[in-house]
Design a protein around this motif. Structure first.
Motif, PDB file in Angstrom:
ATOM      1  N   ASN A 204      46.677  32.745  28.951  1.00 38.15           N
ATOM      2  CA  ASN A 204      45.943  31.745  28.169  1.00 38.15           C
ATOM      3  C   ASN A 204      45.004  30.903  29.026  1.00 38.15           C
ATOM      4  O   ASN A 204      44.547  29.846  28.613  1.00 38.15           O
ATOM      5  N   ALA A 205      44.724  31.371  30.259  1.00 40.35           N
ATOM      6  CA  ALA A 205      43.753  30.672  31.108  1.00 40.35           C
ATOM      7  C   ALA A 205      42.346  30.823  30.533  1.00 40.35           C
ATOM      8  O   ALA A 205      42.071  31.745  29.751  1.00 40.35           O
ATOM      9  N   ASP A 206      41.459  29.916  30.914  1.00 39.32           N
ATOM     10  CA  ASP A 206      40.063  30.008  30.490  1.00 39.32           C
ATOM     11  C   ASP A 206      39.466  31.276  31.083  1.00 39.32           C
ATOM     12  O   ASP A 206      39.239  31.374  32.297  1.00 39.32           O
ATOM     13  N   GLN A 207      39.205  32.263  30.239  1.00 38.22           N
ATOM     14  CA  GLN A 207      38.784  33.573  30.724  1.00 38.22           C
ATOM     15  C   GLN A 207      37.371  33.571  31.311  1.00 38.22           C
ATOM     16  O   GLN A 207      37.067  34.378  32.182  1.00 38.22           O
ATOM     17  N   ASP A 208      36.526  32.655  30.863  1.00 36.42           N
ATOM     18  CA  ASP A 208      35.193  32.556  31.464  1.00 36.42           C
ATOM     19  C   ASP A 208      35.304  32.135  32.930  1.00 36.42           C
ATOM     20  O   ASP A 208      34.613  32.681  33.798  1.00 36.42           O
ATOM     21  N   THR A 209      36.190  31.170  33.185  1.00 38.02           N
ATOM     22  CA  THR A 209      36.405  30.712  34.558  1.00 38.02           C
ATOM     23  C   THR A 209      37.007  31.817  35.409  1.00 38.02           C
ATOM     24  O   THR A 209      36.573  32.065  36.539  1.00 38.02           O
ATOM     25  N   VAL A 210      38.022  32.484  34.875  1.00 39.38           N
ATOM     26  CA  VAL A 210      38.686  33.562  35.609  1.00 39.38           C
ATOM     27  C   VAL A 210      37.679  34.656  35.971  1.00 39.38           C
ATOM     28  O   VAL A 210      37.642  35.143  37.106  1.00 39.38           O
ATOM     29  N   HIS A 211      36.872  35.049  35.004  1.00 38.16           N
ATOM     30  CA  HIS A 211      35.885  36.111  35.227  1.00 38.16           C
ATOM     31  C   HIS A 211      34.875  35.688  36.289  1.00 38.16           C
ATOM     32  O   HIS A 211      34.552  36.461  37.206  1.00 38.16           O
ATOM     33  N   SER A 212      34.365  34.449  36.191  1.00 37.43           N
ATOM     34  CA  SER A 212      33.380  33.966  37.160  1.00 37.43           C
ATOM     35  C   SER A 212      33.980  33.886  38.559  1.00 37.43           C
ATOM     36  O   SER A 212      33.354  34.288  39.548  1.00 37.43           O
ATOM     37  N   LEU A 213      35.202  33.376  38.659  1.00 35.51           N
ATOM     38  CA  LEU A 213      35.871  33.212  39.946  1.00 35.51           C
ATOM     39  C   LEU A 213      36.100  34.558  40.626  1.00 35.51           C
ATOM     40  O   LEU A 213      35.755  34.747  41.808  1.00 35.51           O
ATOM     41  N   LEU A 214      36.658  35.505  39.889  1.00 30.88           N
ATOM     42  CA  LEU A 214      36.948  36.813  40.471  1.00 30.88           C
ATOM     43  C   LEU A 214      35.673  37.589  40.797  1.00 30.88           C
ATOM     44  O   LEU A 214      35.620  38.314  41.797  1.00 30.88           O
ATOM     45  N   THR A 215      34.656  37.441  39.968  1.00 27.65           N
ATOM     46  CA  THR A 215      33.379  38.105  40.245  1.00 27.65           C
ATOM     47  C   THR A 215      32.790  37.594  41.558  1.00 27.65           C
ATOM     48  O   THR A 215      32.267  38.378  42.369  1.00 27.65           O
ATOM     49  N   LYS A 216      32.882  36.306  41.786  1.00 25.60           N
ATOM     50  CA  LYS A 216      32.367  35.726  43.029  1.00 25.60           C
ATOM     51  C   LYS A 216      33.153  36.227  44.243  1.00 25.60           C
ATOM     52  O   LYS A 216      32.566  36.590  45.265  1.00 25.60           O
ATOM     53  N   ILE A 217      34.474  36.238  44.124  1.00 25.98           N
ATOM     54  CA  ILE A 217      35.305  36.681  45.249  1.00 25.98           C
ATOM     55  C   ILE A 217      35.041  38.151  45.551  1.00 25.98           C
ATOM     56  O   ILE A 217      34.893  38.553  46.714  1.00 25.98           O
ATOM     57  N   LYS A 218      34.975  38.972  44.517  1.00 28.84           N
ATOM     58  CA  LYS A 218      34.697  40.397  44.729  1.00 28.84           C
ATOM     59  C   LYS A 218      33.302  40.589  45.340  1.00 28.84           C
ATOM     60  O   LYS A 218      33.109  41.451  46.201  1.00 28.84           O
ATOM     61  N   GLY A 219      32.341  39.791  44.910  1.00 30.62           N
ATOM     62  CA  GLY A 219      31.009  39.875  45.498  1.00 30.62           C
ATOM     63  C   GLY A 219      31.015  39.491  46.967  1.00 30.62           C
ATOM     64  O   GLY A 219      30.349  40.129  47.791  1.00 30.62           O
ATOM     65  N   ASP A 220      31.786  38.463  47.306  1.00 28.06           N
ATOM     66  CA  ASP A 220      31.904  38.041  48.710  1.00 28.06           C
ATOM     67  C   ASP A 220      32.497  39.162  49.558  1.00 28.06           C
ATOM     68  O   ASP A 220      32.014  39.449  50.660  1.00 28.06           O
ATOM     69  N   ILE A 221      33.559  39.792  49.043  1.00 28.62           N
ATOM     70  CA  ILE A 221      34.221  40.853  49.800  1.00 28.62           C
ATOM     71  C   ILE A 221      33.294  42.055  49.974  1.00 28.62           C
ATOM     72  O   ILE A 221      33.255  42.684  51.043  1.00 28.62           O
ATOM     73  N   LYS A 222      32.533  42.368  48.946  1.00 32.50           N
ATOM     74  CA  LYS A 222      31.587  43.484  49.048  1.00 32.50           C
ATOM     75  C   LYS A 222      30.563  43.214  50.142  1.00 32.50           C
ATOM     76  O   LYS A 222      30.217  44.114  50.929  1.00 32.50           O
ATOM     77  N   ARG A 223      30.082  41.966  50.213  1.00 33.33           N
ATOM     78  CA  ARG A 223      29.078  41.626  51.227  1.00 33.33           C
ATOM     79  C   ARG A 223      29.679  41.649  52.628  1.00 33.33           C
ATOM     80  O   ARG A 223      29.086  42.230  53.543  1.00 33.33           O
ATOM     81  N   ILE A 224      30.846  41.041  52.810  1.00 33.18           N
ATOM     82  CA  ILE A 224      31.403  40.946  54.159  1.00 33.18           C
ATOM     83  C   ILE A 224      31.938  42.292  54.653  1.00 33.18           C
ATOM     84  O   ILE A 224      32.085  42.499  55.860  1.00 33.18           O
ATOM     85  N   SER A 225      32.231  43.216  53.729  1.00 33.90           N
ATOM     86  CA  SER A 225      32.749  44.517  54.157  1.00 33.90           C
ATOM     87  C   SER A 225      31.690  45.321  54.921  1.00 33.90           C
ATOM     88  O   SER A 225      32.020  46.209  55.704  1.00 33.90           O
ATOM     89  N   LYS A 226      30.417  44.982  54.710  1.00 37.59           N
ATOM     90  CA  LYS A 226      29.328  45.723  55.347  1.00 37.59           C
ATOM     91  C   LYS A 226      28.578  44.908  56.401  1.00 37.59           C
ATOM     92  O   LYS A 226      27.812  45.458  57.180  1.00 37.59           O
ATOM     93  N   ALA A 227      28.810  43.605  56.428  1.00 38.43           N
ATOM     94  CA  ALA A 227      27.998  42.738  57.280  1.00 38.43           C
ATOM     95  C   ALA A 227      28.507  42.712  58.716  1.00 38.43           C
ATOM     96  O   ALA A 227      29.693  42.886  58.986  1.00 38.43           O
ATOM     97  N   HIS A 228      27.570  42.514  59.637  1.00 40.65           N
ATOM     98  CA  HIS A 228      27.930  42.195  61.010  1.00 40.65           C
ATOM     99  C   HIS A 228      28.367  40.721  61.030  1.00 40.65           C
ATOM    100  O   HIS A 228      28.051  39.956  60.123  1.00 40.65           O
ATOM    101  N   ASP A 229      29.088  40.337  62.048  1.00 40.79           N
ATOM    102  CA  ASP A 229      29.671  38.992  62.114  1.00 40.79           C
ATOM    103  C   ASP A 229      28.587  37.914  61.959  1.00 40.79           C
ATOM    104  O   ASP A 229      27.809  37.665  62.887  1.00 40.79           O
ATOM    105  N   PRO A 230      28.544  37.243  60.784  1.00 38.95           N
ATOM    106  CA  PRO A 230      27.519  36.215  60.582  1.00 38.95           C
ATOM    107  C   PRO A 230      27.922  34.865  61.172  1.00 38.95           C
ATOM    108  O   PRO A 230      27.137  33.918  61.140  1.00 38.95           O
ATOM    109  N   TYR A 231      29.157  34.781  61.700  1.00 42.71           N
ATOM    110  CA  TYR A 231      29.666  33.494  62.192  1.00 42.71           C
ATOM    111  C   TYR A 231      29.694  33.421  63.716  1.00 42.71           C
ATOM    112  O   TYR A 231      30.091  32.416  64.282  1.00 42.71           O
ATOM    113  N   LYS A 232      29.290  34.478  64.366  1.00 42.56           N
ATOM    114  CA  LYS A 232      29.318  34.530  65.823  1.00 42.56           C
ATOM    115  C   LYS A 232      28.404  33.448  66.403  1.00 42.56           C
ATOM    116  O   LYS A 232      27.240  33.335  66.041  1.00 42.56           O
ATOM    117  N   GLY A 233      28.972  32.642  67.301  1.00 43.79           N
ATOM    118  CA  GLY A 233      28.191  31.601  67.954  1.00 43.79           C
ATOM    119  C   GLY A 233      28.177  30.273  67.231  1.00 43.79           C
ATOM    120  O   GLY A 233      27.756  29.265  67.800  1.00 43.79           O
TER     121      GLY A 233
END
Length: 317
Positions: A204-233
């Motif tokens: 019974n959670a707000d499904q719009d929030t759940v969908h937006s939250l998980l979409t963002k996290i999955k998008g982050d993981i997709k980006r970092i899975s291919k990226a070179h270390d953006p935090y170096k230095g």
């Protein structure tokens, strides 16, 4: 001469008391200086406004004032500003409870106010029902064990849901100290938003929030899975509110690419973090809806803890 002796005695007795009650601990000073953003500092892009309004209806001003009076009476050194800042974090915790199957309580400071809230049985029962649809259990466990994976999951979700304030680290300790569990990362990477929603979020959670939250996290993981270390230095402060988004992203990146050396990499990014310790202990509690659908990581298991339930317990900070 006698009067001088009496004066010295009075000074010796009174001075320590004056210092005791006029010198405020640092966390009290931080509470007084902290600006608490409106609407609990929710991220604007996650459709959480409806949940905040639901919280406001479930927790009327009169109930809050009862809790406040009781808490301040029981904690003579606490200030109103400290109560307000800590109660603010308790409300954020309850927002997480309304969304997720499992939310550990990692803060002794926040939990102390929750304890006072529980003393008002009828009001608390109505609050739980109005917000979560059922009772938010608080079941302290004396045999508390460290839960670093649960803490990492909590940190990621908290950072995605809320903006940090100057009081956030006072309430919860240092964030992003632990890598996400590899099994959870794999699920976040491979499972669909719908599958993840069913596994980790309330029906019974707000499904719009759940969908937006998980979409963002999955998008982050997709980006970092291919990226070179953006935090170096880079060098950031672990307790700066402006550093939180950077550290949350780094936690994902180093959990994914360098889990075994996570502490070393995060230490390079945030050297000051080695001087602090984020709390990883939590007591269990529940709403009766915890489940593990085969591939998930049940919080009661020894391998991983991706949460506890609609409530938390007697964690310390």
């Amino acid at each position: 001469m006698f009067e001088l002796i009496l004066l010295f005695i009075a000074i010796a007795v009174i001075a320590p008391l004056v210092l005791k009650y006029t010198t405020k601990p640092n966390y009290q000073k931080v509470a007084e200086m902290t600006v608490l953003p409106p609407q609990l500092g929710i991220r604007d892009d996650l459709s959480l406004q409806k949940t905040v309004r639901k919280m406001e209806r479930a927790l009327p001003h009169e109930f809050k004032e009862k809790i406040k009076r009781r808490y301040l009476a029981e904690h003579s050194k606490a200030t109103e500003a400290y109560f307000e800042a800590t109660f603010y974090e308790l409300q954020r915790f309850f927002i997480m409870c309304s969304l997720l199957n499992n939310v550990p309580m990692f803060s002794k400071k926040v939990d102390e106010i929750w304890h006072e809230m529980l003393m008002y049985t009828k009001e608390y029962e109505k609050f739980s029902s109005d917000l979560c649809g059922e009772h938010i259990h608080h079941a302290p466990n004396d045999a508390v064990e460290p839960d670093p994976h649960g803490r990492a999951w909590f940190d990621l979700l908290y950072a995605k849901l809320f903006t940090f304030t100057d009081f956030t680290h006072i309430a919860w300790g240092t964030f992003f100290q632990h890598p996400l569990h590899q099994g959870l990362l794999q699920e976040l990477h491979t499972l669909s938003v719908e599958e993840l929603g069913k596994r980790y979020f309330r029906e019974n959670a707000d499904q719009d929030t759940v969908h937006s939250l998980l979409t963002k996290i999955k998008g982050d993981i997709k980006r970092i899975s291919k990226a070179h270390d953006p935090y170096k230095g880079l060098k950031v402060s672990p307790h700066s509110i402006d550093s939180a988004p950077i550290l949350a992203g780094a936690m994902l990146y180093y959990s994914y690419h360098h889990s075994e050396q996570y502490e070393m990499y995060m230490g390079k990014l945030s050297p000051a973090s080695s001087y602090y310790s984020g709390n990883t202990t939590a007591c269990g509690s529940g709403c009766g809806n915890h489940r593990d659908d085969g591939g998930g990581h049940d919080s009661s298991g020894s391998d991983s803890s991706c949460g506890s339930s609609c409530g938390g317990g007697c964690g310390s900070s």
